[in-house]
Enzyme design. Structure first.
Site, PDB file in Angstrom:
ATOM      1  N   LYS A 235       1.174  -1.264  -0.113  1.00 14.83           N
ATOM      2  CA  LYS A 235       0.146   0.054  -0.472  1.00 14.83           C
ATOM      3  C   LYS A 235       0.688   1.228  -0.130  1.00 14.83           C
ATOM      4  O   LYS A 235       0.462   1.982  -0.698  1.00 14.83           O
ATOM      5  CB  LYS A 235      -0.381  -0.048   1.079  1.00 14.83           C
ATOM      6  CG  LYS A 235      -2.322  -1.070   1.268  1.00 14.83           C
ATOM      7  CD  LYS A 235      -2.976  -1.145  -0.201  1.00 14.83           C
ATOM      8  CE  LYS A 235      -3.382  -2.442  -0.483  1.00 14.83           C
ATOM      9  NZ  LYS A 235      -3.979  -3.230  -0.090  1.00 14.83           N
TER      10      LYS A 235
ATOM     11  N   TYR B 278      -2.921 -12.788   2.762  1.00 15.38           N
ATOM     12  CA  TYR B 278      -2.570 -12.411   0.990  1.00 15.38           C
ATOM     13  C   TYR B 278      -2.227 -12.881   0.476  1.00 15.38           C
ATOM     14  O   TYR B 278      -1.665 -14.081  -0.136  1.00 15.38           O
ATOM     15  CB  TYR B 278      -1.965 -10.823   1.507  1.00 15.38           C
ATOM     16  CG  TYR B 278      -2.954 -10.210   1.546  1.00 15.38           C
ATOM     17  CD1 TYR B 278      -4.618  -9.749   0.623  1.00 15.38           C
ATOM     18  CD2 TYR B 278      -3.590  -9.794   2.764  1.00 15.38           C
ATOM     19  CE1 TYR B 278      -5.343  -9.217   1.059  1.00 15.38           C
ATOM     20  CE2 TYR B 278      -4.835  -8.697   3.037  1.00 15.38           C
ATOM     21  CZ  TYR B 278      -5.801  -8.590   2.381  1.00 15.38           C
ATOM     22  OH  TYR B 278      -6.548  -7.295   2.467  1.00 15.38           O
TER      23      TYR B 278
ATOM     24  N   TYR C  37     -11.735 -14.570   3.378  1.00 18.14           N
ATOM     25  CA  TYR C  37     -10.983 -13.522   4.085  1.00 18.14           C
ATOM     26  C   TYR C  37     -10.191 -14.470   5.093  1.00 18.14           C
ATOM     27  O   TYR C  37     -11.491 -13.948   5.767  1.00 18.14           O
ATOM     28  CB  TYR C  37     -11.609 -12.122   2.995  1.00 18.14           C
ATOM     29  CG  TYR C  37     -10.728 -11.504   3.578  1.00 18.14           C
ATOM     30  CD1 TYR C  37      -9.443 -11.098   3.292  1.00 18.14           C
ATOM     31  CD2 TYR C  37     -11.681 -10.298   4.812  1.00 18.14           C
ATOM     32  CE1 TYR C  37      -8.312  -9.973   3.095  1.00 18.14           C
ATOM     33  CE2 TYR C  37     -10.374  -9.363   4.953  1.00 18.14           C
ATOM     34  CZ  TYR C  37      -8.878  -9.337   4.186  1.00 18.14           C
ATOM     35  OH  TYR C  37      -8.101  -8.635   4.039  1.00 18.14           O
TER      36      TYR C  37
HETATM   37  C1  LIG Z   1      -0.356  -7.875   2.438  1.00 19.28           C
HETATM   38  C2  LIG Z   1      -1.535  -7.843   1.191  1.00 19.28           C
HETATM   39  N1  LIG Z   1      -1.440  -8.003   0.287  1.00 19.28           N
HETATM   40  C3  LIG Z   1      -1.922  -8.145  -1.068  1.00 19.28           C
HETATM   41  C4  LIG Z   1      -3.360  -7.005  -0.940  1.00 19.28           C
HETATM   42  C5  LIG Z   1      -3.922  -7.205  -1.777  1.00 19.28           C
HETATM   43  O1  LIG Z   1      -3.873  -5.594  -2.905  1.00 19.28           O
HETATM   44  P1  LIG Z   1      -5.461  -4.882  -3.120  1.00 19.28           P
HETATM   45  O2  LIG Z   1      -6.339  -4.827  -2.703  1.00 19.28           O
HETATM   46  O3  LIG Z   1      -4.642  -3.903  -3.733  1.00 19.28           O
HETATM   47  O4  LIG Z   1      -5.944  -6.128  -4.359  1.00 19.28           O
HETATM   48  C6  LIG Z   1      -3.374  -6.489   0.355  1.00 19.28           C
HETATM   49  C7  LIG Z   1      -4.328  -5.477   0.310  1.00 19.28           C
HETATM   50  O5  LIG Z   1      -4.926  -5.377   1.327  1.00 19.28           O
HETATM   51  C8  LIG Z   1      -2.179  -6.825   1.327  1.00 19.28           C
HETATM   52  O6  LIG Z   1      -2.130  -5.668   2.258  1.00 19.28           O
END
Ligand SMILES: Cc1ncc(COP(=O)(O)O)c(C=O)c1O
Length: 343
Positions: free
Chosen positions: A50, A298, A272
């Site tokens: 981010k 993630y 999630y």
């Molecule tokens: C550690 C991590 N990886 C990947 C993502 C995914 O990114 P995006 O929301 O832009 O798809 C996030 C989103 O919060 C994240 O915190």
């Protein structure tokens, strides 16, 4: 602060982030596997993807004269935490609307909530109350808009960042990140066949696809996005528009459509923040072969998807693969319902 194609960019992270080969795991898997280390974006230990978006988003906020930033996420949101970090760095006041998708630990603050509180971010919890994620997002946005009106009536200027920083300006940060990566790979004399990452709101995927179109030429790496939650098909049209709008901001008139995304919804398990056996195994594998950490929400799920593609030959033996490590390590210290059983 610099100016990037007319866009204000605040320097919040340490860029370029490293890219390096995972020698031991590559041998084991039969591909050339590289890691793009956005877990090391800074500006503190718990960086993540981010920060790239926030350099441009908060540049825009400052251009608009904002003194307060509102954003959204789950209670353990990396995006919300990174926004609070970035806001503090720039002298802005952070206000976070956090959806209790996984109920927070009642006895002690854990993971990102702990960091949010150390940063002195104002937190409003948004109860799920039987709402779907989309309904909770809409409900939180309604409250934020009312709060903005209230604060602005009192003389403040508020900048609202949608969940995940998924806006064209935010995605510009990732498009520019592709330029950074391709330059690094060029120096290593490597052509990447794939860029693989974990996909949430789609802002990162939009930026990666926009970036490969803009900077990758005819032989651009294929972006493979492993979803960490289910998304309806309209989501992909929306993120295609995000990518197209990001390209406009970068002076390109190319268009991105849903067909430009390679996404896979088979690896998020029950949903999630709910651990999966394959993500747990992926976290253990990378830790035990390379000493590098992934997170359960993630990058663990994204890495697990990539491993399965390699195992089943969907990613051919000998391919050059870059896994974009998007951070999220603070989730290892979150509620056990999120972490799962890692050992
Ligand atoms: C550690 C991590 N990886 C990947 C993502 C995914 O990114 P995006 O929301 O832009 O798809 C996030 C989103 O919060 C994240 O915190």
């Amino acid at each position: 602060m610099t100016n990037y194609n007319g866009l204000r960019r605040e320097h919040l992270g340490f860029f370029p982030t490293p890219v390096h080969k995972l020698e031991r795991l590559s041998k084991q898997l039969g591909v050339n596997l590289y890691l793009k280390r956005d877990d090391l974006t800074g500006p503190n230990l718990f960086g993540g993807n981010k920060i790239r978006k926030l350099e441009f988003l908060l540049g825009d906020a400052l251009n608009q004269g904002a003194d307060t930033v509102i954003t959204f996420g789950a209670t353990q949101s990396n995006h919300a935490m990174e926004t609070a970090v970035a806001a503090r760095r720039l002298g802005l006041t952070p206000l976070l609307y956090l959806e209790t998708i996984t109920p927070p630990d009642q006895t002690e603050d854990r993971g990102n909530i702990l960091i949010d509180k150390i940063l002195g971010a104002q937190i409003e919890y948004v109860s799920m109350d039987g709402r779907t994620e989309a309904e909770a997002d809409a409900f939180a946005m309604e409250q934020a808009i009312a709060k903005k009106a209230e604060l602005e009536a009192a003389g403040h200027k508020v900048y609202i960042i949608p969940v995940g920083g998924a806006t064209p300006i935010g995605s510009v940060g990732f498009a520019v990140g592709v330029d950074e990566l391709l330059g690094q790979l060029n120096e290593l004399n490597v052509h990447a066949d794939y860029i693989v990452h974990g996909r949430g709101t789609g802002g990162t995927a939009a930026g990666l696809v926009a970036g490969t179109k803009l900077y990758g030429g005819s032989n651009a790496p294929k972006v493979l996005s492993i979803n960490v939650s289910p998304k309806p098909i309209e989501h992909y049209d929306k993120t295609a528009r995000l990518a197209t709008d990001a390209l406009r901001l970068l002076g390109s008139n190319q268009t991105v459509t849903r067909a430009d995304f390679n996404f896979d919804q088979s690896y998020f398990g029950e949903g999630y923040e709910i651990p999966t056996a394959s993500a747990t195994a992926a976290i253990r594998l990378l830790a035990e072969t390379e000493g590098i950490l992934l997170d359960p929400v993630y990058t663990g799920k994204g890495f697990a998807g990539m491993l399965d593609y390699i195992k089943t030959g969907k990613i051919a033996p000998g391919s050059n693969v870059v896994f974009w490590h998007t951070g999220g390590i603070s989730a290892l210290f979150a509620e056990s319902a999120i972490v799962g059983k890692l050992y």
